[in-house]
Design an enzyme around this catalytic site. Structure first.
Site, PDB file in Angstrom:
ATOM      1  N   ARG A  32      -1.646   8.835  16.702  1.00 32.93           N
ATOM      2  CA  ARG A  32      -0.814   7.645  16.861  1.00 32.93           C
ATOM      3  C   ARG A  32      -0.425   7.452  18.319  1.00 32.93           C
ATOM      4  O   ARG A  32      -0.279   6.339  18.800  1.00 32.93           O
ATOM      5  CB  ARG A  32       0.430   7.821  15.992  1.00 32.93           C
ATOM      6  CG  ARG A  32       1.435   6.749  16.182  1.00 32.93           C
ATOM      7  CD  ARG A  32       2.677   7.085  15.378  1.00 32.93           C
ATOM      8  NE  ARG A  32       3.715   6.154  15.692  1.00 32.93           N
ATOM      9  CZ  ARG A  32       4.499   5.584  14.793  1.00 32.93           C
ATOM     10  NH1 ARG A  32       4.343   5.867  13.534  1.00 32.93           N
ATOM     11  NH2 ARG A  32       5.436   4.764  15.157  1.00 32.93           N
ATOM     12  N   GLU A  38       0.841  -1.200   0.000  1.00 30.59           N
ATOM     13  CA  GLU A  38       0.000   0.000   0.000  1.00 30.59           C
ATOM     14  C   GLU A  38       0.872   1.245   0.000  1.00 30.59           C
ATOM     15  O   GLU A  38       1.961   1.233   0.565  1.00 30.59           O
ATOM     16  CB  GLU A  38      -0.867   0.036   1.266  1.00 30.59           C
ATOM     17  CG  GLU A  38      -1.856  -1.106   1.347  1.00 30.59           C
ATOM     18  CD  GLU A  38      -2.641  -1.134   2.649  1.00 30.59           C
ATOM     19  OE1 GLU A  38      -3.501  -1.999   2.791  1.00 30.59           O
ATOM     20  OE2 GLU A  38      -2.373  -0.280   3.519  1.00 30.59           O
ATOM     21  N   PHE A  42      -6.639   2.634   5.877  1.00 31.38           N
ATOM     22  CA  PHE A  42      -5.810   1.458   5.626  1.00 31.38           C
ATOM     23  C   PHE A  42      -6.080   0.280   6.550  1.00 31.38           C
ATOM     24  O   PHE A  42      -5.424  -0.756   6.444  1.00 31.38           O
ATOM     25  CB  PHE A  42      -4.323   1.806   5.614  1.00 31.38           C
ATOM     26  CG  PHE A  42      -3.789   2.409   6.886  1.00 31.38           C
ATOM     27  CD1 PHE A  42      -3.500   1.611   7.969  1.00 31.38           C
ATOM     28  CD2 PHE A  42      -3.562   3.770   6.980  1.00 31.38           C
ATOM     29  CE1 PHE A  42      -2.989   2.145   9.137  1.00 31.38           C
ATOM     30  CE2 PHE A  42      -3.057   4.325   8.142  1.00 31.38           C
ATOM     31  CZ  PHE A  42      -2.771   3.509   9.233  1.00 31.38           C
ATOM     32  N   ARG A  93       5.306  -3.919  17.187  1.00 31.30           N
ATOM     33  CA  ARG A  93       6.032  -3.728  15.942  1.00 31.30           C
ATOM     34  C   ARG A  93       6.470  -5.111  15.479  1.00 31.30           C
ATOM     35  O   ARG A  93       7.220  -5.784  16.159  1.00 31.30           O
ATOM     36  CB  ARG A  93       7.255  -2.841  16.175  1.00 31.30           C
ATOM     37  CG  ARG A  93       7.972  -2.438  14.903  1.00 31.30           C
ATOM     38  CD  ARG A  93       9.175  -1.567  15.191  1.00 31.30           C
ATOM     39  NE  ARG A  93       8.862  -0.282  15.776  1.00 31.30           N
ATOM     40  CZ  ARG A  93       8.351   0.761  15.112  1.00 31.30           C
ATOM     41  NH1 ARG A  93       8.122   0.659  13.817  1.00 31.30           N
ATOM     42  NH2 ARG A  93       8.103   1.889  15.720  1.00 31.30           N
ATOM     43  N   LYS A 130       2.437   4.417   1.271  1.00 34.07           N
ATOM     44  CA  LYS A 130       2.657   4.907   2.632  1.00 34.07           C
ATOM     45  C   LYS A 130       2.513   6.422   2.578  1.00 34.07           C
ATOM     46  O   LYS A 130       3.432   7.135   2.184  1.00 34.07           O
ATOM     47  CB  LYS A 130       4.050   4.508   3.128  1.00 34.07           C
ATOM     48  CG  LYS A 130       4.312   4.894   4.572  1.00 34.07           C
ATOM     49  CD  LYS A 130       5.680   4.410   5.011  1.00 34.07           C
ATOM     50  CE  LYS A 130       5.873   4.542   6.506  1.00 34.07           C
ATOM     51  NZ  LYS A 130       5.692   5.899   7.007  1.00 34.07           N
TER      52      LYS A 130
HETATM   53  P1  AMP Z   1       6.677   4.794  10.516  1.00 34.01           P
HETATM   54  O1  AMP Z   1       6.014   5.928  11.253  1.00 34.01           O
HETATM   55  O2  AMP Z   1       7.772   5.235   9.591  1.00 34.01           O
HETATM   56  O3  AMP Z   1       7.047   3.670  11.422  1.00 34.01           O
HETATM   57  O4  AMP Z   1       5.593   4.171   9.537  1.00 34.01           O
HETATM   58  C1  AMP Z   1       4.352   3.715   9.973  1.00 34.01           C
HETATM   59  C2  AMP Z   1       3.324   4.793   9.738  1.00 34.01           C
HETATM   60  O5  AMP Z   1       3.014   4.913   8.367  1.00 34.01           O
HETATM   61  C3  AMP Z   1       1.994   4.482  10.364  1.00 34.01           C
HETATM   62  O6  AMP Z   1       1.966   4.806  11.715  1.00 34.01           O
HETATM   63  C4  AMP Z   1       1.035   5.328   9.555  1.00 34.01           C
HETATM   64  O7  AMP Z   1       0.927   6.604  10.156  1.00 34.01           O
HETATM   65  C5  AMP Z   1       1.740   5.531   8.233  1.00 34.01           C
HETATM   66  N1  AMP Z   1       1.032   4.959   7.081  1.00 34.01           N
HETATM   67  C6  AMP Z   1       0.807   5.601   5.916  1.00 34.01           C
HETATM   68  N2  AMP Z   1       0.178   4.820   5.037  1.00 34.01           N
HETATM   69  C7  AMP Z   1      -0.019   3.624   5.641  1.00 34.01           C
HETATM   70  C8  AMP Z   1      -0.617   2.407   5.232  1.00 34.01           C
HETATM   71  N3  AMP Z   1      -1.127   2.249   4.009  1.00 34.01           N
HETATM   72  N4  AMP Z   1      -0.636   1.394   6.127  1.00 34.01           N
HETATM   73  C9  AMP Z   1      -0.096   1.544   7.364  1.00 34.01           C
HETATM   74  N5  AMP Z   1       0.484   2.672   7.796  1.00 34.01           N
HETATM   75  C10 AMP Z   1       0.527   3.711   6.951  1.00 34.01           C
END
Ligand code: AMP
Length: 587
Positions: free
Chosen positions: A272, A250, A342, A419, A252
């Site tokens: 979050r 998907e 999502f 995680r 991001k």
């Molecule tokens: P990170 O913050 O870099 O660990 O990446 C995870 C974050 O990506 C999640 O907490 C969401 O806020 C964001 N995100 C954006 N698009 C998606 C998606 N399609 N599925 C899950 N998370 C997503």
């Protein structure tokens, strides 16, 4: 229950740095606690009165607390402040002055946990004019009846400096040992916590109904579910291997994660970090109301800033303008948002967190009514690394951070609060910047919608390839145009309109309107990225990929002085891309 018992336990807990000892001390305290107070003791040991998501803070400024200490001990504020300078801890200062006072005090009413909790609660909820005085009086009242040790911990609690170091997991361990029959019960308690984000509630249910009650724990509207998080890998091959050969990839989106709880017309949005951010996004609340079909549902979505005119995604920084308490109405107009859903965790009484992702995704498709500003995250189901790589480049080019690749196996549940390897993010290791403008040729256009109906939504722009004497597309640009530009451009382009793509234009995209390459405009972007959609420098850096400008924006300069052959060349764009890479390596 006497508050002294709590203060004694805190003192011992503070005296150790070993987690096991800390757990044992907490077990002792929890065992001494009457059933009806268990949740309150759990909150208090973490310096709180309620779970975080309720947003209730005791929040007494140190200055106010100094006044209460002075009043309760009959000392001058200056004296308290002087001592505070030495100790650096108002709790300790309060303890010291109360010890001196005690010698003269014959009677005091012993503090109970109930009284301490209720008083702190009143302080937390005091608001409006006069609330400062009310808080000082309430705190003074507590301190007057407190033993010195109690005073120390009350002061630390109200000023937000309790910091016993008791983590959520320590509380869960202690609860498992005290009331769950042993440490093995921790996993079940943890799940209950992950779907409710409320340690106090977990404790209460455990004490009242045992592990049976914990097993019946269900997702509830209004209680945020702790978010599932992604691991990270840096190649499509590794990702596919880890996910059993196949995944749903998907986009991001680069925005803010939102967990939306819909209960009829009532909608709550959690961040979050599980803060209630409903007030910040009245527009997102409206989108949830209008586009989620079920009466009751919990979904997760990324909230992204969009260009109000074209609906294109904007960089993350623009969303930051929405982090404010005042002027929300203006901010909504200036920085509108779109939602990309999502996941779905609950629908009309059904907890979906233990369902595999393909089933949750199917639900999501059923319950969402898509619109311009509310969509399901763009996805691709694939087992092919090259296809995954192309999808990744496309995501970046379209303003996303990369991809989140998700497991589609039987066990692909929603791992609340964890995680794990069921979600793997694929991002770039670098972030580059485009500092120079480029001059590009207008070779096509796309019809506008909404506010842009009747004019163009975006222009298809190209760089000049000197060797072949062709024009290779490098971006679709819909930003930076004023109303005046939007009126002028169709008139200006009309004489150059042709029925088909011009033979000198090399494009993989099908524009709505094609032009003879004549007009040059100046554009600035955020960076140059690899692209599966644009033909500029195709195959030169990587097979099957061209280059594109990300977040392109018209600067306002029509380069009427330039012939199309004077536009920025494909080689120049290629050099700019390589330059970006070099500057990243150097930094
Ligand atoms: P990170 O913050 O870099 O660990 O990446 C995870 C974050 O990506 C999640 O907490 C969401 O806020 C964001 N995100 C954006 N698009 C998606 C998606 N399609 N599925 C899950 N998370 C997503």
């Amino acid at each position: 229950m006497r508050y002294q018992l709590v203060a004694d336990a805190y003192e011992k807990i503070e005296g150790t740095t070993k987690r096991l000892e800390m757990t044992d001390l907490l077990v002792d305290l929890l065992k001494k606690t009457p059933k009806e107070l268990i949740d309150k003791i759990v909150y208090l040991t973490q310096g709180k009165l309620y779970p975080d998501f309720m947003g209730v803070e005791i929040g007494v400024a140190e200055k106010l607390a100094v006044r209460a200490v002075a009043k309760a001990t009959g000392r001058g504020e200056k004296e308290i402040l002087d001592d505070l300078k030495k100790t650096g801890d108002l709790g300790e200062t309060a303890q010291k002055f109360l010890e001196k006072r005690l010698q003269a005090l014959l009677f005091y009413k012993p503090l109970t946990v109930e009284v301490v909790y209720q008083t702190l609660d009143k302080m937390a909820k005091a608001s409006g004019p006069g609330s400062m005085d009310q808080k000082i009086n309430l705190l003074t009242g507590l301190l007057t009846n407190a033993t010195p040790k109690e005073a120390k911990y009350i002061i630390r609690t109200v000023t937000g400096k309790l910091r016993l170091g008791i983590a959520d997991m320590t509380v869960l361990d202690a609860l498992a040992i005290a009331y769950g029959g042993g440490k093995e019960a921790r996993a079940e308690l943890e799940r209950a916590y992950n779907i409710s984000s409320d340690l106090g509630k977990v404790a209460r249910v455990l004490v009242e109904s045992g592990l049976e009650g914990i097993r019946k724990f269900k997702v509830s509207l209004g209680e945020p579910i702790r978010p599932m998080l992604a691991e990270r890998l840096s190649s499509p091959e590794e990702i596919l291997e880890k996910l059993g050969g196949k995944c749903i990839a998907e986009y991001k989106y680069d925005g803010e994660r939102i967990q939306a709880h819909k209960d009829g017309s009532r909608v709550i949005l959690f961040s979050r970090r599980l803060e209630n951010i409903t007030g910040q996004y009245p527009d997102a609340v409206e989108l949830i109301r209008n586009h989620l079909k079920p009466e009751k549902a919990i979904i997760e979505a990324e909230c992204v800033a969009v260009d109000p005119d074209t609906g294109e995604m904007r960089p993350f920084q623009e969303l930051m303008h929405r982090r404010r308490k005042y002027g929300i109405k203006e901010a909504i107009e200036e920085y509108p948002v779109s939602l990309f859903a999502f996941d779905v965790l609950y629908v009309d009484g059904k907890d979906l967190t233990l369902e595999p992702y393909p089933i949750r995704h199917e639900f999501l498709e059923k319950i969402v009514e898509e619109g311009d500003r509310f969509k399901i995250a763009h996805y691709l189901i694939t087992d092919n690394p090259e296809e995954l790589e192309r999808f990744f480049q496309e995501a970046i080019e379209n303003g996303c951070e990369g991809l989140v690749c998700k497991a589609v196996s039987e066990d692909s549940i929603y791992q609340a609060g964890a995680r794990g390897w069921l979600w793997i993010k694929y991002k770039r290791d670098y972030k580059s910047e485009m500092t120079d403008t480029v001059d590009l040729v207008v070779v096509g256009a796309f019809h506008g919608r909404g506010k842009r109906a009747g004019t163009y939504g975006a222009l298809l722009l190209a760089a000049y390839n000197k060797e072949n004497d062709t024009f290779e597309t490098v971006c679709k640009c819909g930003s930076g145009f004023t109303d005046e530009d939007l009126k002028k451009i169709p008139e200006m382009m009309k004489p150059h309109e042709i029925a088909h793509r011009h033979p000198r234009v090399n494009s993989a995209l099908e524009a709505d309107v094609w032009f003879e390459p004549k007009v040059v405009i100046e554009v600035i972007g955020a960076e140059i990225t690899l692209s599966p959609t644009h033909t500029c420098a195709m195959d030169r850096i990587r097979k099957g990929s061209g280059l594109a400008i990300r977040f392109p924006r018209f600067t306002g300069n029509y380069r009427l002085d330039k012939a199309p052959e004077d536009a920025t060349t494909v080689d120049e764009i290629l050099e700019m891309y390589k330059g970006q890479l070099k500057s990243i390596e150097a930094s």
